[in-house]
Design an enzyme around this catalytic site. Structure first.
Site, PDB file in Angstrom:
ATOM      1  CE  LYS A 180     -31.090  17.187  43.328  1.00 41.67           C
ATOM      2  NZ  LYS A 180     -31.731  16.577  44.522  1.00 41.67           N
ATOM      3  CG  HIS A 218     -26.708  14.968  42.868  1.00 43.48           C
ATOM      4  ND1 HIS A 218     -27.252  13.994  43.669  1.00 43.48           N
ATOM      5  CD2 HIS A 218     -25.521  14.486  42.414  1.00 43.48           C
ATOM      6  CE1 HIS A 218     -26.421  12.949  43.690  1.00 43.48           C
ATOM      7  NE2 HIS A 218     -25.368  13.225  42.937  1.00 43.48           N
ATOM      8  CE1 TYR A 252     -30.836  11.413  43.154  1.00 39.50           C
ATOM      9  CE2 TYR A 252     -31.938  12.050  41.110  1.00 39.50           C
ATOM     10  CZ  TYR A 252     -31.182  12.378  42.226  1.00 39.50           C
ATOM     11  OH  TYR A 252     -30.760  13.673  42.408  1.00 39.50           O
ATOM     12  CD  GLU A 289     -23.802  10.346  41.851  1.00 37.68           C
ATOM     13  OE1 GLU A 289     -24.479   9.760  42.717  1.00 37.68           O
ATOM     14  OE2 GLU A 289     -23.330  11.492  42.027  1.00 37.68           O
ATOM     15  CG  ASN A 329     -32.659  18.824  47.304  1.00 32.41           C
ATOM     16  OD1 ASN A 329     -32.558  18.610  46.097  1.00 32.41           O
ATOM     17  ND2 ASN A 329     -32.263  17.957  48.211  1.00 32.41           N
TER      18      ASN A 329
HETATM   19  N1  UDP Z   1     -35.581  13.387  48.572  1.00 37.66           N
HETATM   20  C1  UDP Z   1     -36.942  13.578  48.711  1.00 37.66           C
HETATM   21  N2  UDP Z   1     -37.519  13.301  49.939  1.00 37.66           N
HETATM   22  C2  UDP Z   1     -36.791  12.857  51.010  1.00 37.66           C
HETATM   23  C3  UDP Z   1     -35.406  12.664  50.843  1.00 37.66           C
HETATM   24  C4  UDP Z   1     -34.828  12.935  49.617  1.00 37.66           C
HETATM   25  O1  UDP Z   1     -37.618  13.962  47.766  1.00 37.66           O
HETATM   26  O2  UDP Z   1     -37.361  12.632  52.076  1.00 37.66           O
HETATM   27  C5  UDP Z   1     -34.947  13.667  47.255  1.00 37.66           C
HETATM   28  C6  UDP Z   1     -34.121  14.955  47.283  1.00 37.66           C
HETATM   29  O3  UDP Z   1     -34.240  15.590  46.002  1.00 37.66           O
HETATM   30  C7  UDP Z   1     -32.716  14.427  47.525  1.00 37.66           C
HETATM   31  C8  UDP Z   1     -32.747  13.127  46.701  1.00 37.66           C
HETATM   32  O4  UDP Z   1     -34.056  12.599  46.910  1.00 37.66           O
HETATM   33  O5  UDP Z   1     -31.729  15.340  47.103  1.00 37.66           O
HETATM   34  C9  UDP Z   1     -31.703  12.098  47.091  1.00 37.66           C
HETATM   35  O6  UDP Z   1     -31.829  11.836  48.475  1.00 37.66           O
HETATM   36  P1  UDP Z   1     -30.521  11.731  49.400  1.00 37.66           P
HETATM   37  O7  UDP Z   1     -30.946  11.190  50.708  1.00 37.66           O
HETATM   38  O8  UDP Z   1     -29.437  11.022  48.653  1.00 37.66           O
HETATM   39  O9  UDP Z   1     -30.108  13.277  49.621  1.00 37.66           O
HETATM   40  P2  UDP Z   1     -28.852  14.126  49.061  1.00 37.66           P
HETATM   41  O10 UDP Z   1     -27.684  13.199  48.985  1.00 37.66           O
HETATM   42  O11 UDP Z   1     -29.262  14.680  47.723  1.00 37.66           O
HETATM   43  O12 UDP Z   1     -28.654  15.234  50.084  1.00 37.66           O
HETATM   44 MG    MG Z   2     -27.479  11.382  48.031  1.00 33.35          MG
END
Ligand code: UDP
Ligand code: MG
Length: 139
Positions: A11, A117, A51, A128, A114
């Site tokens: 990212k 992905h 997303y 994806e 974070n």
């Molecule tokens: N995210 C965020 N705030 C939150 C949860 C998620 O900004 O409270 C962002 C973060 O970058 C995350 C992405 O949205 O990686 C997708 O969320 P998901 O729950 O799918 O998490 P992941 O699968 O990436 O662990």
């Molecule tokens: Mg996810």
């Protein structure tokens, strides 16, 4: 069910902070083979499409702004049980809850920025990967 392929993005925060090399080393040292890879940038529109599943979540607008804020590295990876194995390697969404040694524990700045992905299912890994790569870009 196990799968052989998953999809990842390094990212914008991790690219900006110079972590591409370290993250790719960790991925390949963990036994993932790179099937396709590109350095590119999402627009707000393409980040929103990628997303779309999160469009009702409160963080959607922030997520789209962040994911289109700078270049990313997108890749298709192969390993036995790739989806589950890769989620373990990257760690929890919130880096303060990620296991020590995981990519998010090492490189993520916050729950939004974070670092990386990882697909959450076989079906999403395929969707994806198709979003970023045409058939001719894979081998
Ligand atoms: N995210 C965020 N705030 C939150 C949860 C998620 O900004 O409270 C962002 C973060 O970058 C995350 C992405 O949205 O990686 C997708 O969320 P998901 O729950 O799918 O998490 P992941 O699968 O990436 O662990
Ligand atoms: Mg996810």
């Amino acid at each position: 069910m196990t799968t052989n392929r998953t999809f990842t993005m390094i990212k914008p925060d991790a690219v900006q902070n110079g972590h591409i090399g370290s993250i790719l080393a960790k991925i390949t040292e963990s036994g993932f083979k790179i099937i396709a890879m590109k350095y590119t940038r999402l627009s707000k529109e393409t980040a929103g499409q990628f997303y779309a599943i999160h469009k009702e979540r409160p963080f959607f607008g922030e997520l789209v702004d962040y994911m289109s804020s700078g270049p990313i590295v997108a890749a298709i990876l192969e390993k036995n049980d790739a989806v589950a194995g890769f989620r373990k390697l990257i760690g929890a969404t919130d880096p303060t809850k990620a296991e020590p040694g995981t990519i998010r524990a090492l490189y993520a700045k916050s729950i939004a920025a974070n670092a990386i992905h990882g697909s959450d299912s076989d079906a999403n890994a395929a969707i994806e990967g198709d979003f970023f790569f045409s058939m001719l870009e894979r081998f």
